[in-house]
Design a protein around this motif. Sequence first.
Motif, short mmCIF file in Angstrom:
data_model
loop_
_atom_site.label_atom_id
_atom_site.label_comp_id
_atom_site.label_asym_id
_atom_site.label_seq_id
_atom_site.Cartn_x
_atom_site.Cartn_y
_atom_site.Cartn_z
N ASP A 101 10.54 30.81 -2.31
CA ASP A 101 10.61 29.35 -2.25
C ASP A 101 11.97 28.93 -1.69
N ALA A 102 12.00 28.62 -0.39
CA ALA A 102 13.26 28.27 0.25
C ALA A 102 13.22 26.90 0.92
N GLY A 103 12.16 26.12 0.64
CA GLY A 103 12.10 24.81 1.27
C GLY A 103 10.79 24.11 1.01
N GLY A 129 19.14 22.40 -3.94
CA GLY A 129 18.76 21.48 -2.89
C GLY A 129 18.29 22.18 -1.62
N TYR A 130 17.86 23.41 -1.76
CA TYR A 130 17.38 24.22 -0.61
C TYR A 130 18.44 24.32 0.49
N THR A 131 19.68 24.46 0.09
CA THR A 131 20.76 24.56 1.09
C THR A 131 20.99 25.98 1.56
N GLY A 286 28.04 19.73 7.45
CA GLY A 286 26.75 20.41 7.51
C GLY A 286 26.03 20.40 6.17
N ALA A 287 24.71 20.23 6.20
CA ALA A 287 23.93 20.17 4.96
C ALA A 287 23.58 21.55 4.42
N ALA A 288 23.50 22.57 5.28
CA ALA A 288 23.11 23.92 4.86
C ALA A 288 24.33 24.82 4.76
#
Length: 366
Positions: A101-103, A129-131, A286-288
């Motif tokens: 589960d990565a997104g 937050g799936y970052t 950056g969000a990730a």
Amino acid sequence: MKNLHKHNFGAGPCILPEEVLDNAAEAVKNWRPTGLSILEISHRSAAFEEVVKETEKLVRDLLQVPHNYSILFLQGGASLQFCMVAFNFLHNSGKDAVYLDAGYFGQKAIKEALFFGPVNVAASSRGAGYTHIPKEYSISADAAYFHCTSNNTIEGTEMFRFPETEVPVICDMSSDIFSRPIDISQFDLIYAGAQKNTGPAGMTLVIAKNDLLDSVKHPLPSMLDYRVYRDNGSMYNTPPVFAIYAAMLNLQWLKNKGGLKTISLENRAKAQLLYDEIDLNPLFYGAAERYDRSLMNVTFRMHDPGREADFLAFAEQNGMVGIKGYRTVGGFRASLYNALPYESVRELVNCMKVYAEKYHRPAILV
């Protein structure tokens, strides 16, 4: 003729090369010239059967698909594959399926699989937050299969390494297939909606090891049985004729460019240019996590969220299209699919520089 003042960063359907659009447009009027539109021809005609064969050959050549894998052209997008995979390989198996589960789309795949059997979530980055892509997890040796998503279009993360396991590995590669070389033998089944790098929306590509397909023992409806499509050359029912034809044109364009090694270098250069600006520009971040940053979907935000609407309007006034982040996460997302020119990324970077000059520092345009 494309509007040269627009730079299309939309997440999907993808930007297509101008020559592909021109050739597809001509075929809509008069194909090869038969006096018929590609939209009107019989999918049973010898001419279209050649299109299917050529598209399959291009997929096989570009990705170096081994001979013991079948290539299928289906419909329903990745969303139908979420349940089709589980119906074929989890239902009545007496086993669990293991999912990463990565997104957002991994979550959707899990939801559909639960209709057909038990699911073990090996690891999840939801709490963060799936970052990032989860790294530390184990896969049970008696699992029905392991499922992952190679690129998360919403969150902007990408898998660059895949686990080694004895169980079948199934991967949703909708948004990064054909963007870089991959070792097909690492996977037992790959599925991908066409609308990112392959072609227009309407076709779904499946690459599957025949041994996996033939392992299914329980009865299935014909339209949900991979073997039916394989044994009928992807034409059990009327296929998405135009989408397959346009995909053939797009894959020919990619082959003529030099294939996956060439496009991979171009994609890395585009992503590096944009990530460098995000990291240097005082208004953005950056969000990730850096080590999992996607080369296809660059997600970023502003330190002052109150300025995001203003920057979006500024960017759109300067020809940037499709950079608004997904509705559930906000911020910005620039999709750098194969056909997006380097010059478009440079224009977005300059747009960010000029905007920053208004608030913080002089701009040095690239």
